[in-house]
Scaffold this motif. Sequence first.
Motif, mmCIF file in Angstrom:
data_model
loop_
_atom_site.group_PDB
_atom_site.id
_atom_site.type_symbol
_atom_site.label_atom_id
_atom_site.label_comp_id
_atom_site.label_asym_id
_atom_site.label_seq_id
_atom_site.Cartn_x
_atom_site.Cartn_y
_atom_site.Cartn_z
ATOM 1 N N ALA A 123 48.603 46.332 41.932
ATOM 2 C CA ALA A 123 48.243 46.194 40.519
ATOM 3 C C ALA A 123 47.679 47.499 39.965
ATOM 4 C CB ALA A 123 47.239 45.060 40.344
ATOM 5 N N ASN A 124 46.853 48.167 40.732
ATOM 6 C CA ASN A 124 46.271 49.430 40.272
ATOM 7 C C ASN A 124 47.334 50.508 40.082
ATOM 8 O OD1 ASN A 124 43.554 48.674 40.080
ATOM 9 N ND2 ASN A 124 43.209 48.994 42.274
ATOM 10 N N ILE A 125 48.316 50.541 40.963
ATOM 11 C CA ILE A 125 49.385 51.537 40.834
ATOM 12 C C ILE A 125 50.177 51.301 39.554
ATOM 13 C CG2 ILE A 125 51.585 52.314 41.803
ATOM 14 C CD1 ILE A 125 50.349 51.893 44.588
ATOM 15 N N TYR A 184 47.544 43.424 34.708
ATOM 16 C CA TYR A 184 46.807 43.446 35.974
ATOM 17 C C TYR A 184 46.615 42.025 36.505
ATOM 18 C CZ TYR A 184 43.203 44.720 39.385
ATOM 19 O OH TYR A 184 42.499 44.907 40.537
ATOM 20 N N ILE A 204 49.243 49.711 36.821
ATOM 21 C CA ILE A 204 48.399 49.999 35.655
ATOM 22 C C ILE A 204 48.266 51.506 35.458
ATOM 23 C CG2 ILE A 204 46.080 49.817 34.699
ATOM 24 C CD1 ILE A 204 47.795 47.260 34.569
ATOM 25 N N SER A 205 48.123 52.247 36.536
ATOM 26 C CA SER A 205 48.024 53.706 36.437
ATOM 27 C C SER A 205 49.275 54.301 35.805
ATOM 28 C CB SER A 205 47.797 54.303 37.831
ATOM 29 O OG SER A 205 47.794 55.714 37.774
ATOM 30 N N LYS A 216 45.229 44.849 30.733
ATOM 31 C CA LYS A 216 44.401 43.857 31.430
ATOM 32 C C LYS A 216 45.228 42.630 31.794
ATOM 33 C CE LYS A 216 40.288 40.965 30.988
ATOM 34 N NZ LYS A 216 41.004 39.790 31.526
ATOM 35 N N SER A 227 49.495 53.333 32.100
ATOM 36 C CA SER A 227 48.491 54.031 31.298
ATOM 37 C C SER A 227 48.983 55.416 30.856
ATOM 38 C CB SER A 227 47.193 54.197 32.099
ATOM 39 O OG SER A 227 46.618 52.940 32.374
ATOM 40 N N TRP A 269 45.621 44.178 45.064
ATOM 41 C CA TRP A 269 44.835 45.052 44.186
ATOM 42 C C TRP A 269 45.452 46.448 44.108
ATOM 43 C CZ3 TRP A 269 40.022 43.345 47.390
ATOM 44 C CH2 TRP A 269 39.661 42.053 47.009
ATOM 45 N N THR A 270 45.913 46.938 45.246
ATOM 46 C CA THR A 270 46.515 48.276 45.261
ATOM 47 C C THR A 270 47.781 48.313 44.421
ATOM 48 O OG1 THR A 270 45.627 48.694 47.480
ATOM 49 C CG2 THR A 270 47.443 50.088 46.747
#
Length: 286
Positions: A274-276, A249, A278-279, A246, A282, A271-272
């Motif tokens: 950050a999502n990449i 991100y 984090i993915s 978190k 993970s 956002w894209t």
Amino acid sequence: MRVLAAKVWTPTDIEEAWSLRKKFHLESCFVAGGTLLQTQWEKGVSYPPQLISLEKVEELERMNYKTEGAKRFLQIGSMTKLATCRNHPVIKEKWSLLSTAIQQIAAPAIRNLGTIGGNVVYGFGDAIPALLALDAEVSYFDGKTIKIEKLDHWLNTRQNNEVLLTGVILPEYRHSSFVTQFYKKVGRREAFSGSVVTVSGVIGQNDAGIIDFVRLAVGGGDNRPQRLKETEQLLIGQMIKPLLLKNVYDTILNEFHPISDVFYSGDYRRWTAANIVISELSRLEG
């Protein structure tokens, strides 16, 4: 039908190329593979009247794997074709992230003409995020001598200095028990279209799963690629947990400020990206 009216010069060494540039100055430009100039010309942008082709400067096409003390690195001449870099066995073995990135640059015909130096000098090339994640350096001629500088620093200062890029240098990774790397390009259409967002990373973990080194880079569109250094510092010495993800991100959203265009907003790109990241992180959790 448009006709190319420019005069093409073909120096055989960097000193001669440099002297021609100084002679013609703003009425000239260096030409590597010429793919960017061709694209601009097709859009109606005029060539300068004097083109200084580097195709006969043999020293700019050499690729050498070197050892200097405890440092081992690959030196790639700036005129080395993108296709050559992609398929070179040493790059595929030790710096496969670059090979992966080049596979997603333009169409095969362009990769056969375009050069690694041209992609870097352009300043927005899709190879740059991978090179930043690999902690690449560049070598350049400033009119007097060859100098070496970190790529991320050079990208931020080169617009104020007239230089001739001579090569890209890839250092070997520092040792870690486990190293993962990724390169993700989000495009509007097929893989060889212009990128909307490009994200690349190299992450090292020790036996306990603690991150002991990390390099993250983002780019895409008309956004100059950059390292996410604040995010990197947040990750160093940490084990991947939900709370950390978190914070990562949020940090990326605060650190990456891409511009908007007619197709995508800057927020969408943030956002894209950050999502990449984090993915990918993970996948390493636990």
